[in-house]
Design an enzyme around this catalytic site. Structure first.
Site: not given
Length: 209
Positions: A108, A104, A203, A200
């Site tokens: 944006t 990603r 992670d 996340d």
């Protein structure tokens, strides 16, 4: 027209609650991702077609049911989707596995493909795309678009946590794809993370920051 299923099973909700806790260890988080994925997949596979098969039990001959064609494929979106794929494979160990790698853009928030490896006969299979988080919907949209361009028609999408924004985007882009969600959260924050979410997922699965 697609259908979106939000899981209400007590086991799923209990396990997701533990996953949300920032104090849950990497080992336990990883195990929970596999377990919850397995439970969601159980529901997502509910309508797979069945066929009759003649067998012989220790007592007599009889007719049993088996999944028709046995042609299943799980496609995790790398890297976090890999742990969900483990749950799918525990229930259907003969399923084939494809891989789609997307990263990603932090500015944006749009996905970019960096890897794609799929079974040669994937167009003949029921495909389950798995990714723990459905946030903006960009990665799921891109992965499913990629699969459709390769001629794949029977696709389902499974995730642990979703934001309304991601669900809306996926429904609009792929109205033929059913979506299976462990928990639907409130919204996205300014950084594109799900709130309250669980951080996340990649992670937390792999112990990285």
């Amino acid at each position: 027209m697609s259908t979106t299923y939000i899981m209400d099973h007590p086991l799923i909700q209990h396990k997701i609650g533990i996953m949300r806790d920032m104090n849950t260890s990497t080992k336990e988080f990883r195990a929970l991702v596999t377990e919850v994925a397995m439970l969601i997949y159980y529901e997502a596979s509910r309508n797979l077609p069945l066929a009759d098969k003649e067998i012989e039990t220790p007592i007599t001959k009889t007719t049993v049911k088996e999944i028709a064609g046995k042609k299943l494929c799980v496609v995790p979106i790398l890297r976090a989707g890999m742990q969900m794929a483990e749950g799918v494979l525990q229930l259907t160990p003969n399923a084939k596995v494809g891989h789609i790698g997307l990263y990603r853009d932090e500015e944006t928030l749009e996905p970019h493909e960096y890897f794609c490896k799929l079974p040669q006969d994937i167009t003949e299979r029921d495909v389950f795309v798995v990714d723990p988080m459905l946030a903006t919907g960009g990665s799921a949209d891109a992965a499913i678009t990629l699969l459709k361009k390769r001629g794949i028609k029977k696709i389902r999408f499974l995730c642990l946590i979703a934001a309304p924004e991601g669900v809306e985007r996926l429904q609009a882009a792929h109205p033929d794809v059913n979506i299976y969600i462990g928990a639907l959260d409130k919204c996205l924050n300014e950084n594109g993370y799900i709130v309250p979410g669980l951080g996340d997922a990649g992670d937390r699965i792999y112990g990285t920051k």
